[in-house]
Design a protein around this motif. Structure first.
Motif, mmCIF file in Angstrom:
data_model
loop_
_atom_site.group_PDB
_atom_site.id
_atom_site.type_symbol
_atom_site.label_atom_id
_atom_site.label_comp_id
_atom_site.label_asym_id
_atom_site.label_seq_id
_atom_site.Cartn_x
_atom_site.Cartn_y
_atom_site.Cartn_z
ATOM 1 N N LEU A 15 0.778 -1.364 0.058
ATOM 2 C CA LEU A 15 -0.022 -0.111 -0.045
ATOM 3 C C LEU A 15 0.747 1.355 0.109
ATOM 4 O O LEU A 15 0.509 2.261 -0.849
ATOM 5 C CB LEU A 15 -0.975 0.008 1.163
ATOM 6 N N LYS A 16 1.973 1.359 0.625
ATOM 7 C CA LYS A 16 2.809 2.396 0.727
ATOM 8 C C LYS A 16 3.496 2.495 -0.723
ATOM 9 O O LYS A 16 3.405 3.648 -1.183
ATOM 10 C CB LYS A 16 4.024 2.388 1.577
ATOM 11 N N ARG A 17 3.848 1.398 -1.001
ATOM 12 C CA ARG A 17 4.518 1.535 -2.454
ATOM 13 C C ARG A 17 3.589 2.058 -3.353
ATOM 14 O O ARG A 17 3.995 3.301 -4.337
ATOM 15 C CB ARG A 17 5.044 0.412 -3.059
ATOM 16 N N TRP A 18 2.177 1.597 -3.408
ATOM 17 C CA TRP A 18 1.290 2.214 -4.535
ATOM 18 C C TRP A 18 0.989 3.584 -3.995
ATOM 19 O O TRP A 18 0.743 4.308 -5.262
ATOM 20 C CB TRP A 18 0.182 1.346 -4.641
ATOM 21 N N ARG A 19 0.813 3.901 -2.909
ATOM 22 C CA ARG A 19 0.511 5.405 -2.618
ATOM 23 C C ARG A 19 1.351 6.391 -3.170
ATOM 24 O O ARG A 19 1.321 7.296 -3.588
ATOM 25 C CB ARG A 19 0.200 5.576 -1.094
ATOM 26 N N HIS A 39 -7.135 3.874 10.285
ATOM 27 C CA HIS A 39 -7.370 2.474 10.066
ATOM 28 C C HIS A 39 -6.064 2.267 8.931
ATOM 29 O O HIS A 39 -5.456 1.137 8.944
ATOM 30 C CB HIS A 39 -8.675 2.030 9.469
ATOM 31 N N LEU A 40 -6.118 3.070 8.053
ATOM 32 C CA LEU A 40 -4.996 2.878 6.846
ATOM 33 C C LEU A 40 -3.541 2.835 7.368
ATOM 34 O O LEU A 40 -2.707 2.244 7.097
ATOM 35 C CB LEU A 40 -5.319 3.970 5.881
ATOM 36 N N SER A 41 -3.478 3.959 8.265
ATOM 37 C CA SER A 41 -2.136 3.921 8.925
ATOM 38 C C SER A 41 -1.738 2.475 9.663
ATOM 39 O O SER A 41 -0.648 2.038 9.814
ATOM 40 C CB SER A 41 -2.197 4.916 10.044
ATOM 41 N N PHE A 42 -2.847 2.094 10.494
ATOM 42 C CA PHE A 42 -2.585 0.807 11.066
ATOM 43 C C PHE A 42 -2.112 -0.427 10.432
ATOM 44 O O PHE A 42 -1.360 -1.310 10.348
ATOM 45 C CB PHE A 42 -3.772 0.503 12.066
ATOM 46 N N ILE A 43 -2.899 -0.342 9.220
ATOM 47 C CA ILE A 43 -2.540 -1.398 7.951
ATOM 48 C C ILE A 43 -1.249 -1.407 7.463
ATOM 49 O O ILE A 43 -0.669 -2.212 7.371
ATOM 50 C CB ILE A 43 -3.602 -1.322 6.885
ATOM 51 N N GLU A 44 -0.738 -0.056 7.177
ATOM 52 C CA GLU A 44 0.584 0.045 6.416
ATOM 53 C C GLU A 44 1.696 -0.114 7.580
ATOM 54 O O GLU A 44 2.788 -0.533 7.167
ATOM 55 C CB GLU A 44 0.651 1.557 6.128
#
Length: 270
Positions: A15-19, A39-44
């Protein structure tokens, strides 16, 4: 095929790479995907494992091709949801038949169905215009569209405006490569660029497509191209295909192409 690196990196790193590639902040991506920045921060960061539906929404929000959406699901520990069929598989036979009908219907003008990296999977009879006098090594299966067109032993030696037209082809492929890193595509684009004259862009360069001016045994033809992709496809193979159809840019070219087609039918009848 899911890459080893994707599976090893996990959903957070992907996700970080694609962002970064899409130049989106966590807040922007979260809003598009219908989740929260927290939530996104927790996933990354690896503190939370997203549900399957969330991963699907994230892939859609990032505008990923179907193959990369499957990769994202696998990185999160889920099975892919988008099938990848062979073109001859029963699931795609109706599509293949429809494509062949479209190709026939485009006659007497050339049209091709192209898979990634320029691999041609279907053509109509008028494509012989592009193979005329090409080196046999460029015509063996699998036929590669862009290599045939830009290689000096292929169609390129008959292209009257190779500088402009060839640059347009390569720049379109470069733009596609920028939307999703792919070392194989980068290498392919570099190969094609190496076939073109090393001519600087002049002050009159317009930066968009110009008609292809192609010499032939019947005289010069001027062609414009139309590109069709299958945006609503849910099969990886179909989503990665595109139809490249060429149309006459003037009445003289239309007349020449009709005359070529008529001669071909007469030879076939004889």
């Amino acid at each position: 095929m899911v890459t080893t690196a994707t599976a090893r990196n996990g959903i957070g790193a992907e996700l970080k790479r694609w962002r970064r590639i899409r130049r989106l902040s966590q807040l922007e991506l979260a809003g598009r995907a219908g989740t929260t920045q927290r939530h996104l921060s927790f996933i990354e960061s690896g503190r939370s494992r997203p549900g399957r539906a969330v991963v699907i929404r994230l892939g859609e929000a990032l505008g990923l091709p179907l193959r990369q959406r499957n990769d994202l699901l696998v990185a999160a520990g889920y099975a892919p949801v988008f099938a990848e069929s062979g073109l001859d598989d029963a699931a795609l036979r109706p599509v293949r038949a429809a494509l062949e009908e479209i190709l026939r219907g485009h006659l007497p003008y050339p049209a091709l169905v192209v898979a990634p990296y320029g691999r041609v999977v279907a053509t109509n009879a008028a494509v012989e215009l592009f193979t005329e006098d090409a080196a046999p090594a460029l015509l063996g299966p699998p036929l590669n569209m862009f290599r045939l067109m830009l290689h000096p032993d292929g169609m390129a030696r008959r292209v009257r405006n190779l500088d402009e037209w060839g640059r347009h082809v390569v720049e379109n492929l470069r733009a596609h490569a920028r939307r999703g890193p792919d070392p194989r595509l980068d290498a392919y684009v570099a190969e094609l660029a190496g076939y073109l004259p090393d001519t600087p862009v002049g002050p009159d360069h317009l930066g968009f497509s110009v008609p292809l001016r192609l010499g032939s045994r019947d005289g010069e033809l001027r062609l414009i191209s139309a590109l069709t992709s299958f945006a609503t496809a849910t099969d990886v193979t179909l989503a990665e295909l595109h139809l490249e159809a060429f149309l006459p840019a003037d009445a003289a070219t239309a007349d020449l192409l009709r005359a070529r087609a008529l001669r071909g039918r007469c030879r076939g009848a004889g």
